[in-house]
Design an enzyme around this catalytic site. Structure first.
Site, mmCIF file in Angstrom:
data_model
loop_
_atom_site.group_PDB
_atom_site.id
_atom_site.type_symbol
_atom_site.label_atom_id
_atom_site.label_comp_id
_atom_site.label_asym_id
_atom_site.label_seq_id
_atom_site.Cartn_x
_atom_site.Cartn_y
_atom_site.Cartn_z
ATOM 1 N N TYR A 3 -55.479 -3.732 -8.305
ATOM 2 C CA TYR A 3 -56.144 -2.705 -7.451
ATOM 3 C C TYR A 3 -55.176 -1.549 -6.653
ATOM 4 C CZ TYR A 3 -51.829 -4.218 -5.134
ATOM 5 O OH TYR A 3 -50.228 -4.835 -5.022
ATOM 6 N N CYS A 4 -55.790 -0.943 -5.924
ATOM 7 C CA CYS A 4 -55.138 0.608 -5.777
ATOM 8 C C CYS A 4 -55.301 1.179 -4.373
ATOM 9 C CB CYS A 4 -55.440 0.789 -6.784
ATOM 10 S SG CYS A 4 -57.377 1.541 -7.338
ATOM 11 N N THR A 5 -55.340 1.647 -4.125
ATOM 12 C CA THR A 5 -55.086 2.673 -2.474
ATOM 13 C C THR A 5 -56.683 2.659 -2.789
ATOM 14 O OG1 THR A 5 -53.226 3.836 -3.028
ATOM 15 C CG2 THR A 5 -54.920 4.623 -0.861
ATOM 16 N N ILE A 46 -57.204 -0.977 -1.221
ATOM 17 C CA ILE A 46 -56.281 -1.754 -0.262
ATOM 18 C C ILE A 46 -57.181 -0.983 1.147
ATOM 19 C CG2 ILE A 46 -53.792 -1.911 0.311
ATOM 20 C CD1 ILE A 46 -52.861 -0.787 -2.067
#
Length: 322
Positions: free
Chosen positions: A177-179, A206
């Site tokens: 996962y990332c932004t 996110i």
């Protein structure tokens, strides 16, 4: 209640652009004409941007993107705001839409399995699953998923080297996962290339998880690349995980060091922010070239000679000759 007349758009699209410099100018002119501000990267491999504008202007901008067959699949994360999140518009050409040192990978050919927020939520706590944060230190120190594995990296381009330390996870389901999802496209593709077989990614990152799944089990705040600096994600079981860089008290208030030669991204409580004049250390506070702290810890980047009206004269000349 304050009027919410603006939107902030976060998006990316991996799609081949034959003449990126030419398209960069076209795209830039559209933004100028519709008062869209923000940072946009145009590359041979696609688009990546965070922009802000009035609701009606943002709607026109999204329609402009979707009208181009190359970018018709682009998904926008849309957040409401009471003003512009940027002071200027920057549309730049770069070799990659996110600096990864993985130019040979095309997420349109092979990447990790996309999970929508609800699917990610249902899978993340299973016994054979590892949640992998592919963001930089200052981002995951401010906020991360509960039980996530974080990497000691200062930039995403360091990710490939760090993967060598993750060999022991090859028999696990790896959820990246990332932004907003863009880093995971390359990160999950690289993991697959390195022999990881069960690789997933949180589609929309996110930000989308907060919007659609309430942000459950995301602890802390999410670092964002506009003048908000950090945003709340979790409305279910929020928790502060970061501490003030100066005094050590719990704080999820993020600043960029006012000393521009440092520009460290650190958590800092409001009291220390004012006492330190927005800097992260005594040395930075004493730097005569430090920027003026206004209580936000956000500073517009130096334009480095970038002209936001470049190309307008060319366009005007073309129209006059039409």
């Amino acid at each position: 209640m304050e009027n919410i007349n603006y939107q902030i758009l976060l998006y990316y699209c991996y799609a081949k652009i034959e003449n990126p410099e030419e398209y960069r100018e076209q795209h830039h002119l559209f933004c100028v004409e519709h008062n869209i501000r923000g940072r946009i990267i145009i590359s041979d491999e696609g688009l990546n941007g965070t922009v802000s504008g009035l609701v009606e202007d943002c709607e026109k901008y999204m329609a402009y993107i979707h009208a181009d067959p190359r970018f018709a699949k682009t998904e926008f994360k849309i957040d409401s705001h009471d003003k512009h999140a940027f002071t200027k518009i920057h549309v730049r050409y770069k070799p990659e839409i996110v600096h990864s040192a993985l130019r040979h990978l095309d997420p349109n050919v092979k990447t990790g399995k996309h999970l929508n927020p609800e699917e990610f939520k249902n899978l993340k706590d299973q016994e054979d699953v590892v949640i992998l944060d592919v963001r930089s230190n200052y981002e995951h120190e401010l906020g991360h998923f509960k039980n996530a594995l974080t990497l000691d990296i200062d930039n995403f381009r360091d990710f490939p080297e760090k993967v060598k330390e993750l060999e022991y996870l090859k028999n696990k389901k790896v959820l990246t996962y990332c932004t907003g999802g863009i880093k995971c496209e390359k990160a999950s593709a690289f993991l697959l290339e390195q022999g990881f077989e069960d690789v997933y990614q949180l589609h929309g990152g996110i930000i989308k998880y907060g919007m659609e799944a309430g942000g459950e089990d995301f602890e802390g705040k999410c670092y964002v690349f506009d003048n908000r600096i950090a945003v709340d994600v979790n409305t279910v079981n929020p928790k502060v995980v970061s501490t003030c860089h100066v005094c050590g008290t719990p704080s999820d208030r993020m600043v960029n060091c006012a000393n521009q030669s440092c520009n460290a991204h650190v958590a800092m409580c409001e009291k220390c922010g004012w006492e330190m004049e927005g800097t992260c250390s005594t040395e930075c506070k004493e730097n005569p070239d430090k920027r003026t702290y206004d209580g936000t810890g956000y500073y517009q980047k130096n334009t480095n000679g970038y002209n936001p009206y470049k190309g307008l004269k060319r366009k005007a000349k073309a129209e006059s000759n039409a």
